[in-house]
Design a protein around this motif. Structure first.
Motif, PDB file in Angstrom:
ATOM      1  N   ARG A   9      17.037  -2.695  -2.806  1.00  0.00           N
ATOM      2  CA  ARG A   9      17.793  -3.946  -2.706  1.00  0.00           C
ATOM      3  C   ARG A   9      17.511  -4.730  -1.428  1.00  0.00           C
ATOM      4  O   ARG A   9      17.799  -5.901  -1.343  1.00  0.00           O
ATOM      5  CB  ARG A   9      19.282  -3.686  -2.870  1.00  0.00           C
ATOM      6  N   ARG A  10      16.888  -4.087  -0.432  1.00  0.00           N
ATOM      7  CA  ARG A  10      16.568  -4.778   0.816  1.00  0.00           C
ATOM      8  C   ARG A  10      15.152  -5.314   0.854  1.00  0.00           C
ATOM      9  O   ARG A  10      14.725  -5.879   1.853  1.00  0.00           O
ATOM     10  CB  ARG A  10      16.778  -3.821   1.988  1.00  0.00           C
ATOM     11  N   GLY A  11      14.366  -5.099  -0.190  1.00  0.00           N
ATOM     12  CA  GLY A  11      13.002  -5.615  -0.172  1.00  0.00           C
ATOM     13  C   GLY A  11      12.102  -4.901  -1.148  1.00  0.00           C
ATOM     14  O   GLY A  11      12.534  -4.035  -1.900  1.00  0.00           O
ATOM     15  N   VAL A  12      10.838  -5.271  -1.117  1.00  0.00           N
ATOM     16  CA  VAL A  12       9.830  -4.705  -1.992  1.00  0.00           C
ATOM     17  C   VAL A  12       8.632  -4.324  -1.130  1.00  0.00           C
ATOM     18  O   VAL A  12       8.284  -5.029  -0.186  1.00  0.00           O
ATOM     19  CB  VAL A  12       9.392  -5.724  -3.069  1.00  0.00           C
ATOM     20  N   VAL A  13       8.003  -3.203  -1.463  1.00  0.00           N
ATOM     21  CA  VAL A  13       6.796  -2.771  -0.768  1.00  0.00           C
ATOM     22  C   VAL A  13       5.691  -2.576  -1.790  1.00  0.00           C
ATOM     23  O   VAL A  13       5.959  -2.347  -2.968  1.00  0.00           O
ATOM     24  CB  VAL A  13       7.030  -1.461   0.023  1.00  0.00           C
ATOM     25  N   ALA A  14       4.445  -2.680  -1.348  1.00  0.00           N
ATOM     26  CA  ALA A  14       3.301  -2.466  -2.236  1.00  0.00           C
ATOM     27  C   ALA A  14       2.204  -1.751  -1.457  1.00  0.00           C
ATOM     28  O   ALA A  14       2.017  -1.997  -0.268  1.00  0.00           O
ATOM     29  CB  ALA A  14       2.782  -3.795  -2.769  1.00  0.00           C
ATOM     30  N   ALA A  15       1.511  -0.852  -2.141  1.00  0.00           N
ATOM     31  CA  ALA A  15       0.440  -0.084  -1.518  1.00  0.00           C
ATOM     32  C   ALA A  15      -0.532   0.370  -2.608  1.00  0.00           C
ATOM     33  O   ALA A  15      -0.170   0.401  -3.783  1.00  0.00           O
ATOM     34  CB  ALA A  15       1.019   1.128  -0.788  1.00  0.00           C
ATOM     35  N   PRO A  16      -1.752   0.764  -2.222  1.00  0.00           N
ATOM     36  CA  PRO A  16      -2.730   1.207  -3.214  1.00  0.00           C
ATOM     37  C   PRO A  16      -2.520   2.647  -3.685  1.00  0.00           C
ATOM     38  O   PRO A  16      -3.310   3.162  -4.440  1.00  0.00           O
ATOM     39  CB  PRO A  16      -4.067   1.053  -2.489  1.00  0.00           C
ATOM     40  N   HIS A  17      -1.463   3.301  -3.224  1.00  0.00           N
ATOM     41  CA  HIS A  17      -1.147   4.658  -3.682  1.00  0.00           C
ATOM     42  C   HIS A  17       0.363   4.779  -3.859  1.00  0.00           C
ATOM     43  O   HIS A  17       1.144   4.286  -3.044  1.00  0.00           O
ATOM     44  CB  HIS A  17      -1.643   5.688  -2.665  1.00  0.00           C
ATOM     45  N   GLU A  22       6.235   4.694  -2.144  1.00  0.00           N
ATOM     46  CA  GLU A  22       7.508   5.421  -2.101  1.00  0.00           C
ATOM     47  C   GLU A  22       7.959   5.637  -0.659  1.00  0.00           C
ATOM     48  O   GLU A  22       9.148   5.554  -0.354  1.00  0.00           O
ATOM     49  CB  GLU A  22       7.387   6.755  -2.839  1.00  0.00           C
ATOM     50  N   ALA A  23       7.041   5.918   0.249  1.00  0.00           N
ATOM     51  CA  ALA A  23       7.403   6.077   1.666  1.00  0.00           C
ATOM     52  C   ALA A  23       8.015   4.795   2.207  1.00  0.00           C
ATOM     53  O   ALA A  23       9.026   4.828   2.923  1.00  0.00           O
ATOM     54  CB  ALA A  23       6.165   6.464   2.486  1.00  0.00           C
ATOM     55  N   GLY A  24       7.443   3.660   1.862  1.00  0.00           N
ATOM     56  CA  GLY A  24       8.007   2.382   2.298  1.00  0.00           C
ATOM     57  C   GLY A  24       9.370   2.125   1.690  1.00  0.00           C
ATOM     58  O   GLY A  24      10.297   1.666   2.365  1.00  0.00           O
ATOM     59  N   MET A  38       6.360  -0.519   6.804  1.00  0.00           N
ATOM     60  CA  MET A  38       4.911  -0.700   6.883  1.00  0.00           C
ATOM     61  C   MET A  38       4.253   0.479   7.609  1.00  0.00           C
ATOM     62  O   MET A  38       3.218   0.993   7.169  1.00  0.00           O
ATOM     63  CB  MET A  38       4.625  -2.017   7.627  1.00  0.00           C
ATOM     64  N   VAL A  39       4.849   0.952   8.693  1.00  0.00           N
ATOM     65  CA  VAL A  39       4.290   2.086   9.420  1.00  0.00           C
ATOM     66  C   VAL A  39       4.389   3.356   8.578  1.00  0.00           C
ATOM     67  O   VAL A  39       3.453   4.160   8.543  1.00  0.00           O
ATOM     68  CB  VAL A  39       4.977   2.257  10.791  1.00  0.00           C
ATOM     69  N   ALA A  40       5.496   3.535   7.876  1.00  0.00           N
ATOM     70  CA  ALA A  40       5.635   4.705   6.999  1.00  0.00           C
ATOM     71  C   ALA A  40       4.561   4.699   5.920  1.00  0.00           C
ATOM     72  O   ALA A  40       3.965   5.739   5.609  1.00  0.00           O
ATOM     73  CB  ALA A  40       7.024   4.726   6.361  1.00  0.00           C
ATOM     74  N   MET A  41       4.282   3.532   5.370  1.00  0.00           N
ATOM     75  CA  MET A  41       3.245   3.443   4.345  1.00  0.00           C
ATOM     76  C   MET A  41       1.870   3.711   4.938  1.00  0.00           C
ATOM     77  O   MET A  41       1.035   4.376   4.314  1.00  0.00           O
ATOM     78  CB  MET A  41       3.293   2.083   3.654  1.00  0.00           C
ATOM     79  N   ALA A  42       1.605   3.218   6.141  1.00  0.00           N
ATOM     80  CA  ALA A  42       0.307   3.467   6.785  1.00  0.00           C
ATOM     81  C   ALA A  42       0.112   4.955   7.044  1.00  0.00           C
ATOM     82  O   ALA A  42      -0.980   5.491   6.819  1.00  0.00           O
ATOM     83  CB  ALA A  42       0.205   2.673   8.090  1.00  0.00           C
ATOM     84  N   ALA A  43       1.165   5.635   7.492  1.00  0.00           N
ATOM     85  CA  ALA A  43       1.070   7.075   7.741  1.00  0.00           C
ATOM     86  C   ALA A  43       0.860   7.834   6.430  1.00  0.00           C
ATOM     87  O   ALA A  43       0.058   8.775   6.374  1.00  0.00           O
ATOM     88  CB  ALA A  43       2.321   7.568   8.458  1.00  0.00           C
ATOM     89  N   ALA A  44       1.548   7.426   5.379  1.00  0.00           N
ATOM     90  CA  ALA A  44       1.379   8.087   4.081  1.00  0.00           C
ATOM     91  C   ALA A  44      -0.028   7.862   3.546  1.00  0.00           C
ATOM     92  O   ALA A  44      -0.664   8.794   3.033  1.00  0.00           O
ATOM     93  CB  ALA A  44       2.420   7.577   3.084  1.00  0.00           C
ATOM     94  N   ILE A  45      -0.531   6.653   3.670  1.00  0.00           N
ATOM     95  CA  ILE A  45      -1.886   6.349   3.208  1.00  0.00           C
ATOM     96  C   ILE A  45      -2.904   7.217   3.942  1.00  0.00           C
ATOM     97  O   ILE A  45      -3.893   7.668   3.364  1.00  0.00           O
ATOM     98  CB  ILE A  45      -2.205   4.845   3.400  1.00  0.00           C
ATOM     99  N   ALA A  46      -2.662   7.468   5.232  1.00  0.00           N
ATOM    100  CA  ALA A  46      -3.588   8.307   6.000  1.00  0.00           C
ATOM    101  C   ALA A  46      -3.705   9.701   5.395  1.00  0.00           C
ATOM    102  O   ALA A  46      -4.757  10.329   5.478  1.00  0.00           O
ATOM    103  CB  ALA A  46      -3.131   8.402   7.453  1.00  0.00           C
TER     104      ALA A  46
END
Length: 142
Positions: A9-17, A22-24, A38-46
């Motif tokens: 409800r506070r926003g939407v996130v998008a990532a290639p995985h 889900e981390a975002g 955004m940082v959580a998604m970057a760490a998860a992508i790593a």
């Protein structure tokens, strides 16, 4: 490339995985702001998509402030101190693979830290500790 989106409800996130999206989403669900997500998604992508983004690489973020101002965090590391022209003797170009392919000192983690500083300046308050929602807490096996 598929793109995964996840909303809260506070926003939407998008990532290639899916795991990164889900981390975002979890960061937003815990009260985090867009930069923290955004940082959580970057760490998860790593971890789950390392051939595209990893801690041994660089990091770049674009942020739009509520005022509309666009800011960038550019985390390209400096050239390695040991990179000298003599090191590449016998090579016509810098090799694309192997130990001589390293061009910069990794800047990704430093970029994440700068993004978290910007997050705190924008009201972010989530710690860097690891916490698991009850649905993903590992269960002891006997």
């Amino acid at each position: 490339m598929p793109l995964y989106a996840s909303g809260y409800r506070r926003g939407v996130v998008a990532a290639p995985h899916r795991a990164a999206a889900e981390a975002g989403r979890l960061m937003l669900a815990e009260g985090g702001n867009a930069l923290e997500a955004m940082v959580a998604m970057a760490a998860a992508i790593a971890a789950v998509y390392p051939h595209m983004n990893h801690i041994g690489g660089d990091g770049f973020f674009l942020m739009r402030e509520p005022s509309g101002r666009i800011r960038a965090i550019m985390g390209a590391g400096p050239a390695g101190a040991g990179a000298r022209i003599e090191l590449y003797g016998g090579h016509e170009t810098i090799p694309p693979r192997g130990p001589l392919a390293a061009l910069t000192v990794p800047g990704a983690v430093g970029t994440w830290m700068l993004a978290l500083e910007a997050a705190r300046a924008s009201g972010g308050r989530l710690p860097l500790s690891i916490s698991r929602p009850p649905s993903v807490t590992p269960k002891a096996t006997s």
